[in-house]
Design an enzyme around this catalytic site. Structure first.
Site, PDB file in Angstrom:
ATOM      1  CB  THR A 305     -53.749  34.164  25.137  1.00 62.00           C
ATOM      2  OG1 THR A 305     -53.054  34.547  26.334  1.00 62.00           O
ATOM      3  CG2 THR A 305     -53.137  34.835  23.946  1.00 62.00           C
ATOM      4  CG  ASP A 306     -57.440  30.068  28.891  1.00 63.01           C
ATOM      5  OD1 ASP A 306     -56.956  30.599  29.913  1.00 63.01           O
ATOM      6  OD2 ASP A 306     -58.222  29.107  28.936  1.00 63.01           O
TER       7      ASP A 306
END
Ligand code: BGC
Length: 758
Positions: A305-306
């Site tokens: 994920t960011d």
């Protein structure tokens, strides 16, 4: 890059088989695995890896599995790297399998030691970092590098970044960023390759090749992470983290291809984006992360994920709470949770509640462990930890020379009246402006371990190369309305033959969370340029910025304008090379420069509309108060010499899908000195089942020509270059007529008409 079982590989090396068997046994015993020879790349490839990983996973508890899916940041303080106490314990307990922002050999070795000596299964940590345009030797920002149109140089830049990063203990970089953007208000345009899909895809591939080098098993390679998937570069009104709302057609045609290109070039990992797309946040989108990414593109690495994008699914309003957010993300196709600790805190509960399955967790863990395996970390978890290598490579002379070369190639000459450039080395130069004697901004945003003190300022670069006098005055600050230093600047200008004024943005104004509503020069910088121009001296404006700027007045007042972006460690030397003519500028803009913010979004490959622009007709697609044309078009850039193009010719006027069509043009250097021209091929599909852009870039070639020299430049086109998403959303070409343009920018060049037969 396929990790599927391939029985032919087994027959190649029985020795490797024995090693695999031994490893399985060692893993079973839960001991540190350190065989001397183990195949990392080549034969036998990932069948062995899968067996190894399976045997390891058989030993893991659910908590340990979730630990592998958990990525935390360490911190960095003035005194050096630090880690929160709880994280050490997490590593020891197998609750965290990867760290980011941890770098330097000493620091990563210490943390790796905890993992491989003190944790139960001794699984090595994976160390990631944002190595975006260099690690210690800082190269120009990615947008600037894209302006070089030199894929070899771009690949070399990434190669050097990886070599340094790997030498500092890192395994993984959060790059390349391949988000296409048509909106310079969005601050992250500095991290990408600009507005064009074709060029963005080529740059994405070059960067992946550069980072991953000759294979992840090598000690100088780092795993790439393509980001931010997907369509992050198109937030409404250019506002950071904003909603993305576009047609599926535009998404697939303009935004998706660079991610796919990077993956096909072998990128090991993908990072999700913060935005929502068609109503679903990317981090919770099964459509994006599984249907498109895995099933269509065929990606087989892991998805991270960011940052806290899983937690943010709650704020997006698609999950009640973080636990539900975690379930949504895992089901969508996320494998690793960056910093949010959602998986760590809730995933086991979710599994026990039957919301996610162990098989889903296993799939993610397997992908992550396979990368650790491919990197050779099970063989030698310290393979990146060599103090000598670190000392020898970081900021070495060879890397600085490459950074200078890349920086010179990234500079774009936008205006050069009366041939004021190049300057004579004997000239009396008044060097003015807030960025003239500056180092702190020149390495730009996302400058990893770069230290601005290692940077060559423009003042230093000019003084080192000048045989005359360089008088320096600051003139004003980057921001604020203080004009008190204008008088001193004017006095300096009056004493000089020529004024060089370095203006632009502060580094923090571009990058993440740096959207702007104005694209002018901040503070009183425009007034400074105007005041200096009023002295009557020739004024050379050197722009240092991370995005296209809308500065028509500055351009009008200036005698010459040089777009220097943020050029990195060797900025001052590279600029002096260009200003004194040691290097003849060859860069071209990878993004359109608007006249005003009101024209944004603005891009060269627009549609014709039913009422195309006509200056003399009100009822056409236009503004009342501005022409449609930009300040500088995509692909534009001048040289100290001039180039003349012949009309393009084609090997055949009509062609069939199986044919290759050759398009040629003769380019001549009609002035002096020798120079490099970036020759660009565009096409226009005249009639389609859906409307097509007025131009689409299909190829570029850099040609170096001596004064008076001419050369034929030939492009090969096939039916594949003519494909697009047709009315029924199938991807393919349509027979009919096309105009092919060859020229020096998206707004230049003669055309030739060809026809694709069925
Ligand atoms: C950025 C990413 C970056 C990550 C880790 C995020 O805020 O959007 O591009 O890789 O932080 O530093």
């Amino acid at each position: 890059m396929h990790w599927s079982f391939n029985p032919t590989h087994w027959s190649i090396s029985t020795r490797s088989l024995q090693v695999v068997a031994a490893l399985g046994l060692v893993a079973t015993l839960g001991l540190l695995i350190t065989p001397k020879t183990f195949p990392l790349e080549g034969t036998p490839p990932f069948d062995a890896a899968e067996r190894f990983v399976d045997s390891l996973m058989a030993q893991m508890t659910v908590e340990e599995k979730i630990g592998q899916m958990t990525l935390f940041t360490t911190d960095w303080e003035a005194t050096g790297p630090t880690i929160r106490a709880g994280y050490r314990e997490d590593i020891r307990q197998g609750r965290c399998g990867a760290l980011f922002n941890s770098h330097t050999v000493a620091f990563t070795r210490e943390l790796q030691r905890i993992a491989v000596e003190e944790s139960r299964l001794k699984i090595p940590l994976l160390f990631g970092y944002d190595v975006i345009h260099g690690y210690k030797t800082i190269f120009p920002i990615p947008l600037a590098e894209a302006a070089s149109w030199d894929l070899e140089a771009i690949e070399r830049s990434a190669r050097i970044a990886a070599t340094e990063a790997a030498a500092a203990g890192l395994h993984w970089t959060f790059a390349p960023m391949v988000d296409i953007s048509r909106d310079p208000r969005w601050g992250r345009v500095m991290e990408g390759a600009g507005e064009d899909t074709w060029w963005g895809s080529r740059v994405a591939e070059a960067r992946v090749r550069g980072f991953q080098g000759n294979g992840l098993g090598q000690t100088d390679a780092v795993a790439a992470c393509v980001k931010h998937y997907a369509a992050y570069g198109a937030p409404i009104a250019g506002r950071e983290y904003g909603t993305v709302d576009m047609s599926e057609r535009s998404f697939r045609e303009y935004y998706l291809p660079p991610y796919a290109a990077a993956i096909r070039a072998g990128a090991a990992t993908v990072m999700t984006s913060f935005n929502d797309y068609d109503g679903v946040p990317a981090t919770g989108s099964h459509y994006l992360l599984t249907n498109v990414l895995r099933q269509e593109i065929g990606f087989s690495g892991f998805v991270v994920t960011d940052y806290t994008a899983i937690n943010e699914l709650v704020a997006h309003g698609v999950a009640q709470n973080e636990q539900e957010a975690g379930e949504l993300a895992l089901q969508a196709g996320v494998d690793m949770d960056m910093q949010g600790a959602v998986f760590q805190r809730f995933l086991k509960n979710s599994m026990e509640a039957g919301k996610v399955s162990l098989a889903q967790i296993d799939t993610a863990v397997r992908r992550i462990l396979l990368l650790k395996y491919r990197l050779g970390l099970f063989e030698n978890p310290y393979k990146y930890c060599h103090p000598e290598r670190e000392k020898q490579l970081l900021l070495c002379a060879e890397h600085r020379a490459a950074a200078r070369d890349m920086a010179r190639k990234s500079i774009v000459l936008l205006k050069n009246e009366k041939k004021v450039l190049p300057l004579s080395r004997k000239a009396r130069i008044a060097l003015i402006g807030p960025l003239a004697d500056n180092k702190s901004e020149l390495i730009g945003s996302w400058s990893a371990a770069g230290n601005s003190n290692d940077c060559v300022s423009l003042l230093e670069g000019l003084r080192a190369a000048s045989q005359g006098v360089v008088i320096h005055a600051r003139g004003c600050a980057l921001e604020g309305d203080d004009r008190r230093d204008f008088a001193q600047a004017v006095a300096a200008a009056k004493k000089a033959d020529v004024v060089v004024v370095a203006v632009g943005e502060a580094a923090y104004m571009s990058g993440e969370a740096a959207s702007r509503t104005e694209l002018s020069l901040p503070g009183v910088q425009e007034a400074l340029v105007e005041t200096l121009a009023a002295t009557g001296k020739p004024v050379v404006v050197v722009l240092m910025n991370g995005r296209p700027l809308a500065i028509p007045k500055v351009v009008e007042r200036a005698t010459a304008v040089v777009e220097a972006w943020w050029l990195g460690t060797e900025a001052g030397h590279a600029l002096a090379d260009v200003l004194f003519g040691e290097y003849n500028p060859s860069g071209k803009l990878p993004m359109t420069f608007p006249r005003s913010v009101g024209q944004v979004p603005i891009f060269y490959n627009e549609k014709n509309t039913g009422r195309p622009y006509d200056a003399n007709s009100k009822w056409t697609s236009k503004y009342l108060d501005s022409p449609n044309s930009p300040l500088f078009p995509f692909g534009f850039g001048l040289s100290y010499t001039t180039f003349e193009y012949s009309a393009p010719t084609v090997s055949r006027r009509t062609f069939r899908p199986s044919d290759t069509l050759l398009v040629s043009v003769r380019v001549r250097n009609t002035g002096s000195p020798a120079g490099t021209e970036v020759v660009q091929l565009y096409l226009r599909d005249l009639v389609g089942s859906v409307t097509r852009p007025v131009r689409e870039l299909k190829g570029i070639q850099r040609v170096h020509l001596q004064p008076g020299e001419s050369r034929a430049v030939t492009f090969a086109l096939t039916e594949a270059d003519l494909r697009f998403y047709r009315r029924d959303m199938t991807f393919g070409s349509e027979p009919g007529e096309f105009d092919l343009f060859v020229g020096s920018s998206s707004a230049h060049g003669q055309s030739v008409r060809v026809e694709l037969l069925p």
